[in-house]
Write an enzyme that holds these catalytic residues in place. Sequence first.
Site, PDB file in Angstrom:
ATOM      1  N   HIS A 142     -68.545   0.459 -59.668  1.00 44.94           N
ATOM      2  CA  HIS A 142     -69.654   0.851 -58.787  1.00 44.94           C
ATOM      3  C   HIS A 142     -71.000   0.761 -59.495  1.00 44.94           C
ATOM      4  O   HIS A 142     -71.060   0.676 -60.704  1.00 44.94           O
ATOM      5  CB  HIS A 142     -69.424   2.273 -58.270  1.00 44.94           C
ATOM      6  CG  HIS A 142     -68.106   2.431 -57.578  1.00 44.94           C
ATOM      7  ND1 HIS A 142     -66.996   2.923 -58.207  1.00 44.94           N
ATOM      8  CD2 HIS A 142     -67.717   2.105 -56.314  1.00 44.94           C
ATOM      9  CE1 HIS A 142     -65.967   2.914 -57.367  1.00 44.94           C
ATOM     10  NE2 HIS A 142     -66.373   2.423 -56.210  1.00 44.94           N
ATOM     11  N   ASP A 146     -70.032   3.114 -62.881  1.00 39.25           N
ATOM     12  CA  ASP A 146     -68.717   3.074 -63.513  1.00 39.25           C
ATOM     13  C   ASP A 146     -68.196   1.654 -63.396  1.00 39.25           C
ATOM     14  O   ASP A 146     -68.928   0.758 -62.967  1.00 39.25           O
ATOM     15  CB  ASP A 146     -67.770   4.148 -62.924  1.00 39.25           C
ATOM     16  CG  ASP A 146     -67.437   3.915 -61.449  1.00 39.25           C
ATOM     17  OD1 ASP A 146     -67.539   2.768 -60.965  1.00 39.25           O
ATOM     18  OD2 ASP A 146     -67.067   4.898 -60.769  1.00 39.25           O
ATOM     19  N   SER A 155     -66.375   2.242 -50.691  1.00 41.43           N
ATOM     20  CA  SER A 155     -67.129   3.140 -51.574  1.00 41.43           C
ATOM     21  C   SER A 155     -68.605   2.768 -51.707  1.00 41.43           C
ATOM     22  O   SER A 155     -69.397   3.578 -52.167  1.00 41.43           O
ATOM     23  CB  SER A 155     -66.497   3.157 -52.966  1.00 41.43           C
ATOM     24  OG  SER A 155     -66.421   1.846 -53.480  1.00 41.43           O
TER      25      SER A 155
END
Length: 387
Positions: free
Chosen positions: A350, A347, A58
């Site tokens: 991340h 978040d 990610s």
Amino acid sequence: MRESTLMEKVTRRTISFSSSFIFFIFSSTIIFLAGKSSAKFSHDGDNNVTALFLFGDSFLDAGNNNYINTTTLDQANFPPYGQTFFGLPTGRFSDGRLISDFIAEYANLPLIPPFLEPGNSQKKLYGVNFASAGAGALVETFQGSVINLRTQLDHYKKVERLWRTKFGKEESKKRISRAVYLISIGSNDYSSLFLTNQSLSISMSQHVDIVIGNLTTFIHEIYKIGGRKFGFLNVPDLGCFPALRILQPNNDSCLRDASRLANMHNRALANLLFKMQRQVKGFKFSLFDMNKSLRVRMQHPSKFGFKEWEEACCGTGKWRGVFSCGGKRIVKEYKLCENPKDYIFWDSLHLTQNTYNQFANLIWNGGHKSDSLVVGPYNINKLFQIP
Ligand SMILES: *[C@@H]1O[C@H](CO)[C@@H](O)[C@H](O)[C@H]1NC(C)=O
Ligand SMILES: *[C@@H]1O[C@H](CO)[C@@H](O)[C@H](O)[C@H]1NC(C)=O
Ligand SMILES: *[C@@H]1O[C@H](CO)[C@@H](O)[C@H](O)[C@H]1NC(C)=O
Ligand SMILES: *[C@@H]1O[C@H](CO)[C@@H](O)[C@H](O)[C@H]1NC(C)=O
Ligand SMILES: *[C@@H]1O[C@H](CO)[C@@H](O)[C@H](O)[C@H]1NC(C)=O
Ligand SMILES: *[C@@H]1O[C@H](CO)[C@@H](O)[C@H](O)[C@H]1NC(C)=O
């Protein structure tokens, strides 16, 4: 304390324990091969493009997971993801751009499209993004919900075959070897153990060895096809991410075993890369110390323009450590901060665009004696310039 002083302290301490190869290499021995930071890469039409290929998780996924059968845990295609830059969700796990988006911009390339995104065949000649949120070097990591590294390699092979048809054997070969391959992998192979409450049946160091073994195979495969210029992000101090910290109730410190695994991985990764540089002809790499770069920002947030280092911008619970941003996952309730750019964490797993922007800057320009010594032996700008 000035940053360089801090770094010197950290470095000296590390060297006196004499085990951390990466800091030793980065801070004392190497003559840095960094390129001029101002040099602008230019390409004439399609004829001399240095393409950018992206692999991993990610930290680089620009939306591949929008197109697979998975759950919202591995997707970010709903608001408020993307709100700061794109104004709409794209599948990127941030409020805006990722490291790879900034790198593409510095390299005068268009945004590199996800492999699975339909269309964009013209843009895909400048590079392709194969990364998948949640992916690891191990097939077992979030199996069934992500595109693992092995499958990402299969996708790359498809692109390479397509290029051979399109450009011819010689020209395609040139483009493949001129291209830069940026890879971020490992975080999920370790964090998944804690996030899904699994216990290891082997030792931590054996687990790390398998991850690194798979990554080694992957690099050799790309090399065999013709790739020569590699960029790597190492694994951040996972135990200090809000989502992992909250797994340890009534204890505010970082989750020790998660950090320990990350640490072992980072040493093994640096060892592997320097060994390959010595042994594999033409292999060139740039290693970005994401761990150190993140840590120094968490320790001195204001020096880097941040107001909040501990709490995530989007989520709920302590430090907003519950992974609920967007309200489409297991927990629906979430809070959103006013100014994501004040935050390091977007978040609970991340980082914000502002953090990624600073990292991309270091990756592109860094590696000079005068900065914080977190990228080397090449920076990515230099890798782009090498013919
Ligand atoms: C998607 O995955 C779920 C759960 O694994 C499965 O039940 C479903 O049939 C899959 N859907 C498609 C379209 O493959
Ligand atoms: C990677 O790791 C898995 C274990 O998860 C293993 O089965 C697989 O063969 C390994 N090799 C490659 C090249 O991915
Ligand atoms: C995690 O697993 C351990 C033992 O395997 C168990 O004692 C514990 O309750 C589990 N925790 C959660 C949150 O499921
Ligand atoms: C908190 O966790 C850390 C690391 O996991 C551990 O070393 C420490 O003993 C714990 N503290 C308390 C009060 O449990
Ligand atoms: C991260 O860097 C710090 C020094 O800045 C070091 O003490 C720590 O062990 C590193 N952690 C990882 C996961 O590499
Ligand atoms: C192609 O680009 C490289 C840098 O990537 C440069 O060194 C080379 O001179 C360029 N060749 C032509 C024909 O423009």
